[in-house]
Design a protein around this motif. Structure first.
Motif, PDB file in Angstrom:
ATOM      1  N   UNK A 198     -44.830 -19.903 -26.392  1.00 20.05           N
ATOM      2  CA  UNK A 198     -43.555 -19.328 -25.993  1.00 20.05           C
ATOM      3  C   UNK A 198     -43.360 -17.992 -26.702  1.00 20.05           C
ATOM      4  N   UNK A 199     -42.582 -17.135 -26.120  1.00 21.06           N
ATOM      5  CA  UNK A 199     -42.305 -15.839 -26.708  1.00 21.06           C
ATOM      6  C   UNK A 199     -41.585 -14.971 -25.713  1.00 21.06           C
ATOM      7  N   UNK A 200     -41.247 -13.732 -26.102  1.00 14.59           N
ATOM      8  CA  UNK A 200     -40.482 -12.869 -25.203  1.00 14.59           C
ATOM      9  C   UNK A 200     -41.276 -12.377 -24.008  1.00 14.59           C
ATOM     10  N   UNK A 201     -42.605 -12.416 -24.084  1.00 15.60           N
ATOM     11  CA  UNK A 201     -43.450 -11.917 -22.993  1.00 15.60           C
ATOM     12  C   UNK A 201     -44.152 -13.111 -22.345  1.00 15.60           C
ATOM     13  N   UNK A 202     -43.907 -13.345 -21.060  1.00 15.50           N
ATOM     14  CA  UNK A 202     -44.470 -14.505 -20.388  1.00 15.50           C
ATOM     15  C   UNK A 202     -45.561 -14.142 -19.387  1.00 15.50           C
ATOM     16  N   UNK A 203     -45.749 -12.870 -19.099  1.00 16.46           N
ATOM     17  CA  UNK A 203     -46.795 -12.446 -18.177  1.00 16.46           C
ATOM     18  C   UNK A 203     -48.094 -12.270 -18.970  1.00 16.46           C
ATOM     19  N   UNK A 204     -49.167 -12.954 -18.521  1.00 15.43           N
ATOM     20  CA  UNK A 204     -50.411 -12.938 -19.292  1.00 15.43           C
ATOM     21  C   UNK A 204     -50.947 -11.534 -19.516  1.00 15.43           C
ATOM     22  N   UNK A 259     -41.840  -4.977 -15.381  1.00 14.65           N
ATOM     23  CA  UNK A 259     -41.708  -6.050 -16.370  1.00 14.65           C
ATOM     24  C   UNK A 259     -41.232  -5.499 -17.720  1.00 14.65           C
ATOM     25  N   UNK A 260     -41.782  -4.360 -18.116  1.00 10.73           N
ATOM     26  CA  UNK A 260     -41.350  -3.746 -19.374  1.00 10.73           C
ATOM     27  C   UNK A 260     -39.881  -3.357 -19.320  1.00 10.73           C
ATOM     28  N   UNK A 261     -39.442  -2.836 -18.186  1.00 10.08           N
ATOM     29  CA  UNK A 261     -38.030  -2.451 -18.047  1.00 10.08           C
ATOM     30  C   UNK A 261     -37.113  -3.673 -18.126  1.00 10.08           C
ATOM     31  N   UNK A 262     -37.564  -4.811 -17.608  1.00  8.69           N
ATOM     32  CA  UNK A 262     -36.777  -6.036 -17.741  1.00  8.69           C
ATOM     33  C   UNK A 262     -36.775  -6.527 -19.185  1.00  8.69           C
ATOM     34  N   UNK A 263     -37.913  -6.377 -19.858  1.00  8.43           N
ATOM     35  CA  UNK A 263     -38.042  -6.853 -21.233  1.00  8.43           C
ATOM     36  C   UNK A 263     -37.266  -5.990 -22.218  1.00  8.43           C
TER      37      UNK A 263
END
Length: 409
Positions: free
Chosen positions: A103-109, A222-226
């Motif tokens: 688990x962590x803030x980044x879920x996309x491999x 994805x980075x913009x969402x993160x």
């Protein structure tokens, strides 16, 4: 896994490789915790595909087939080598049995792999080079061209980066929220360079590689969402969208490149332009300018102009001045010189270009050639076009440069 009825031609296997290599490596790195093993297993899986698919046909899920085959090959190898130091056999076997993902803030491999490789223990250039190799599936030669260095030097840089990760036992885990900003700059550089390679491939017949452009835009979103409050993240996404908006007009029906000034602007994607310009305005409100935001603003000025003649080049020069103050590089100076040619004339721009140390960069020679051509110095322009031609392997670019040479001769 059942195979499709028809045989798979080599072009289909190559398409799967281009589209799925990075994803497969990212998944395998998470599963086995070893970069070299993951890369070797994925390459072995594609070798098996090349042997089997031409006769058996594409499986229903080619990406799933590759990942499953690579995982099995990695597990088999780790079982054989479990007694050797430095291997992570137990972790691999646990994950292979269905252990839940970390688990962590980044879920996309793939995004996780970028942040993992962009570890502060590595030199930033090594971080970016290694991630481009693993995630983008770029060859060492393609990465070397992106960095304007020789292929042997780049190969050594990638090997050293892998060795440092292995020897220092840098963990393959998602960084904590507090660590994300520290790793942001090389992460953004990776996404930008993946997009660049897709937008104008460094080699080969195809001027663009759609799968790389789409992947870079996906990662940018994805980075913009993160990190929605990081203006450089928003600036990078805006830049990618604004450049991508011109893609339909960049090539003629036969595949020849069309310069920005000659493009049919009615073919530009207005939805992408609107989204990119909205992001630029959002960056302005945040009030923390950076290089990607300024590049996005420059492209927003281009997208505002209904014709090439209506472009506000003075505003573009001012934006390049800001970028040179924040992050000066010879490539930025080259692009600024192109804008100066439109405001102060080709002679002023030529003096700027000739002061730059960019002999290995084909576009520097192409820009110089164009300025010399505009000044009527045709013999010098021919030599400059020849120098540009000698430094690019992209066939669409080569055709364009050869066309200019034919005109001058």
């Amino acid at each position: 896994m059942a195979a499709a009825a028809s045989a798979a031609p080599a072009t289909e296997i190559e398409r799967v490789f281009r589209q799925e290599y990075g994803r497969a490596v990212a998944v395998l790195v998470r599963l086995v915790g070893d970069i070299d093993l993951a890369e070797e297993a994925v390459q072995e899986a594609f070798t098996t595909a090349v042997q089997q698919w031409p006769q058996a046909g594409l499986p229903p899920s080619p990406a799933g087939w590759i990942i499953t085959t690579a995982r099995n090959k990695a597990i088999d190898r780790q079982r054989r080598e479990a007694s050797r130091p430095g291997r992570y056999a137990d972790a691999a076997l646990l994950h292979a049995r269905g252990e839940p993902a970390e688990e962590g803030p980044v879920h996309d491999d793939r995004l996780r792999l970028i942040f993992t490789c962009c570890h502060p223990a590595l030199a930033e250039s090594a971080q970016v080079a290694l991630t481009l190799r693993l995630l983008g599936g770029l060859t060492t030669a393609e990465i070397a061209r992106a960095f304007l260095v020789g292929e042997p030097a780049m190969a050594q840089r990638i090997v050293r980066a892998k060795g440092k990760i292995r020897d220092a036992r840098i963990p393959y885990r998602v960084p904590a929220d507090a660590d994300l900003p520290e790793r942001l700059r090389p992460v953004l550089a990776v996404v930008y360079l993946v997009f660049n390679e897709g937008y104008l491939s460094g080699s080969g017949a195809a001027p663009v590689r759609e799968e790389l452009r789409a992947e870079a835009v996906r990662l940018g979103r994805l980075l913009a969402e993160l990190m929605p409050d990081e203006p450089e993240v928003l600036g990078l996404l805006a830049l990618l969208l604004l450049i991508q908006s011109r893609q339909p007009a960049r090539t003629a029906p036969g595949g020849a490149l069309v310069l920005l000034a000659d493009q049919d602007r009615s073919r530009w994607d207005r939805e992408l332009i609107a989204e990119g310009q909205a992001l630029v305005r959002r960056c302005l409100r945040l009030g923390r300018p950076g290089p990607y935001q300024l590049q996005a603003a420059i492209n927003a000025v281009h997208s505002d102009a209904p014709t090439a003649a209506a472009t506000d080049w003075r505003q573009i020069v001012r934006l390049y001045d800001q970028q040179m103050a924040l992050a000066p590089t010879p490539v930025v100076a080259l692009h600024r010189a192109v804008a100066v040619a439109e405001t102060d004339g080709p002679e002023a721009a030529l003096a700027l270009v000739e002061a730059l140390d960019l002999d290995a960069y084909h576009l520097a020679h192409a820009v110089r050639a164009d300025l010399l051509r505009r000044l009527g110095r045709d013999a010098e322009a021919v030599r400059a076009y020849e120098a540009a031609l000698a430094r690019t392997e992209n066939e669409a670019e080569r055709e364009f440069l050869e066309g200019r040479l034919r005109e001058l001769r």
